[in-house]
Design a protein around this motif. Structure first.
Motif, PDB file in Angstrom:
ATOM      1  N   ASP A  30      67.432  48.944  27.323  1.00  0.00           N
ATOM      2  CA  ASP A  30      66.015  48.755  27.007  1.00  0.00           C
ATOM      3  C   ASP A  30      65.951  48.054  25.651  1.00  0.00           C
ATOM      4  O   ASP A  30      66.073  48.682  24.601  1.00  0.00           O
ATOM      5  CB  ASP A  30      65.307  50.107  26.948  1.00  0.00           C
ATOM      6  CG  ASP A  30      63.810  49.985  26.701  1.00  0.00           C
ATOM      7  OD1 ASP A  30      63.370  48.934  26.185  1.00  0.00           O
ATOM      8  OD2 ASP A  30      63.079  50.941  27.006  1.00  0.00           O
ATOM      9  N   SER A  33      63.163  49.280  22.933  1.00  0.00           N
ATOM     10  CA  SER A  33      63.372  50.535  22.205  1.00  0.00           C
ATOM     11  C   SER A  33      64.764  50.645  21.601  1.00  0.00           C
ATOM     12  O   SER A  33      64.993  51.470  20.718  1.00  0.00           O
ATOM     13  CB  SER A  33      63.140  51.723  23.147  1.00  0.00           C
ATOM     14  OG  SER A  33      64.155  51.774  24.141  1.00  0.00           O
ATOM     15  N   LEU A  37      68.815  53.260  29.651  1.00  0.00           N
ATOM     16  CA  LEU A  37      68.223  54.014  30.751  1.00  0.00           C
ATOM     17  C   LEU A  37      69.272  54.147  31.847  1.00  0.00           C
ATOM     18  O   LEU A  37      70.088  53.243  32.048  1.00  0.00           O
ATOM     19  CB  LEU A  37      66.988  53.295  31.292  1.00  0.00           C
ATOM     20  CG  LEU A  37      65.927  52.880  30.267  1.00  0.00           C
ATOM     21  CD1 LEU A  37      64.866  52.019  30.931  1.00  0.00           C
ATOM     22  CD2 LEU A  37      65.309  54.104  29.608  1.00  0.00           C
ATOM     23  N   GLN A 387      62.959  41.243  28.100  1.00  0.00           N
ATOM     24  CA  GLN A 387      62.955  42.637  28.514  1.00  0.00           C
ATOM     25  C   GLN A 387      63.070  42.727  30.032  1.00  0.00           C
ATOM     26  O   GLN A 387      62.656  41.822  30.747  1.00  0.00           O
ATOM     27  CB  GLN A 387      61.657  43.339  28.095  1.00  0.00           C
ATOM     28  CG  GLN A 387      61.404  43.415  26.611  1.00  0.00           C
ATOM     29  CD  GLN A 387      60.124  44.174  26.308  1.00  0.00           C
ATOM     30  OE1 GLN A 387      59.976  45.350  26.651  1.00  0.00           O
ATOM     31  NE2 GLN A 387      59.180  43.508  25.655  1.00  0.00           N
ATOM     32  N   LYS A 389      61.213  44.426  32.511  1.00  0.00           N
ATOM     33  CA  LYS A 389      59.906  45.066  32.502  1.00  0.00           C
ATOM     34  C   LYS A 389      59.054  44.506  33.637  1.00  0.00           C
ATOM     35  O   LYS A 389      59.155  43.318  33.970  1.00  0.00           O
ATOM     36  CB  LYS A 389      59.225  44.806  31.141  1.00  0.00           C
ATOM     37  CG  LYS A 389      57.921  45.528  30.921  1.00  0.00           C
ATOM     38  CD  LYS A 389      57.432  45.287  29.490  1.00  0.00           C
ATOM     39  CE  LYS A 389      56.100  45.989  29.236  1.00  0.00           C
ATOM     40  NZ  LYS A 389      55.627  45.753  27.850  1.00  0.00           N
TER      41      LYS A 389
END
Length: 425
Positions: A30, A33, A37, A387, A389
């Motif tokens: 990730d 952050s 994960l 990302q 996402k």
């Protein structure tokens, strides 16, 4: 239209039309952050990520594809902010200026682009060539040849005799007097015209050589090569045409002028001092360290006749200060973007930069973020790239180990997806 509604539209559309790809990911970096994960399914449809589910989700339709990456670490496609796709290091590189036609350069650049993509770099910024890089960008975008998404500066802008003057080192009857159309300026008026010519030629951004360079056939690698007024005009005109400016710079004075003018990035920064570091922080100017280039030329300089003799003292003096400069840059907190100067070293080896960054003192996750979320922001693509996402472009790569624990794994990318198409599996 809010984000949730957009996602619902995507899910509904792709459940009815098209084939979905399910990536069963053991570990995901990730990048936002800075954490990892575990055991996720990334669902890709068309060019975009449409869902990220907990666990390993089965496909919904017979035509859907499942990719098993359970024992891999998955992350967004990488972004290199400094490459030269038209050329590659060689003892013959200086001679090839006279022996290669544009068609030769084009075929070479297409092979280089594919090699770069296979190394996990799905987006690059090409900082100067002959103009073939514009055609290559367009060919890749149209799906004619495989390669990374390209943002190109077309031809870099120099001063007469400066780094990126295309006639440096030639005999006098071949030198001529290149001008703004060739990317060479000597006045504020020339500066304006050269930027507009780059725009006309299809450039996405502007590259200037604000100081001498190490590998140009010229004696000085540090001297400032634009007046303050000239570089001010370049940045101002570029802004009017919707472009940012990247500034090649080794010497301190040229760096300072470029930062004060408002360039977005400083490339290399070898002789930077604390004053310029402070200015870069104040102006949110990013340094692209290109550590790979320095390491490579230092090694090749030991080989007789690999480089012209005039270049060797510049390599020695630059490498003598580089470690100290980078230590200061880290200490002072200068903003950093990931870039390698690929072409100065073999293309496809771009990921060595991660190892060199970690050896210099940056953390593994910082180096990964510099090549993803940081560079996506600088390219104004932060809502599409950088990302893993929902709603982002499906630029996804995988490696065998967790790079936050073993950064060397970045040199062996085993899976590459760009905009939903799988190029390496």
């Amino acid at each position: 239209m809010n984000t949730i509604f957009k996602v619902m539209i995507l899910l509904l559309t792709y459940s009815v039309f098209g084939q979905n790809t399910y990536l069963h990911c053991g570990t995901i970096i990730d990048t936002k952050s800075g954490t990892t994960l575990s055991e996720k399914t990334v669902v890709v449809s068309g060019k975009k990520i449409i869902a990220i589910e907990n666990g390993y989700v089965d496909a919904n339709a017979l035509e859907d594809i499942i990719i098993d990456l359970k024992d891999k670490t998955v992350m967004p496609g990488l972004i290199d902010m400094h490459v030269h796709l038209e050329s590659e290091t060689s003892p013959k590189a200086y001679l090839e200026t006279f022996t290669k036609n544009d068609a030769d350069v084009a075929f070479t650049s297409a092979e280089i682009a594919k090699r770069t993509l296979m190394a996990g770099f799905t987006t690059v910024r090409d900082l100067g060539g002959s103009g073939v890089n514009v055609a290559l960008r367009d060919a890749i975008a149209k799906g004619k040849v495989p390669g990374p998404r390209i943002f190109t500066a077309e031809k870099a802008i120099a001063t007469t005799g400066g780094h990126a003057d295309p006639t440096n080192g030639m005999r006098k009857d071949l030198m001529g007097d290149p001008g703004p159309a060739d990317g060479v300026i000597n006045s504020v008026e020339d500066a304006r015209k050269a930027v507009r010519q780059r725009y006309k030629n299809g450039a996405d951004l502007i590259k200037i050589t604000s100081t001498g360079g190490v590998l140009s056939v010229a004696k000085n690698g540090q001297n400032a090569q634009f007046t303050q007024e000239e570089v001010n005009q370049i940045v101002e005109t570029a802004k009017e045409y919707g472009m940012v400016v990247a500034a090649h710079a080794h010497g301190n004075e040229g760096m300072k002028r470029a930062v004060l003018a408002g360039v977005q990035t400083i490339e290399h920064g070898s002789f930077m001092d604390e004053e310029v570091a402070a200015l870069m922080k104040q102006n949110y100017t990013y340094l692209v360290p290109t550590l790979s280039a320095g390491r490579y030329v230092q090694e090749k300089a030991k080989i007789p006749n690999y480089y012209p003799a005039v270049i060797l003292p510049k390599i020695t003096s630059t490498m003598a200060v580089l470690d100290k400069t980078i230590a200061m840059v880290i200490r002072e907190g200068v903003p950093i973007a990931f870039g390698t100067d690929a072409g100065v070293f073999p293309h496809g080896e771009n990921a060595k930069e991660f190892l060199y960054m970690v050896e210099a003192g940056w953390s593994p996750i910082f180096s990964l973020q510099s090549a993803t979320i940081t560079n996506a922001k600088l390219l104004d693509m932060e809502t599409d790239l950088g990302q893993i996402k929902v709603g982002y472009l499906a630029d996804i790569i995988a490696v065998n180990a967790n790079p936050t624990q073993d950064i060397s794994t970045m040199q062996n990318v085993v899976f590459v997806m760009k905009e939903g198409d799988i190029y390496k599996k």
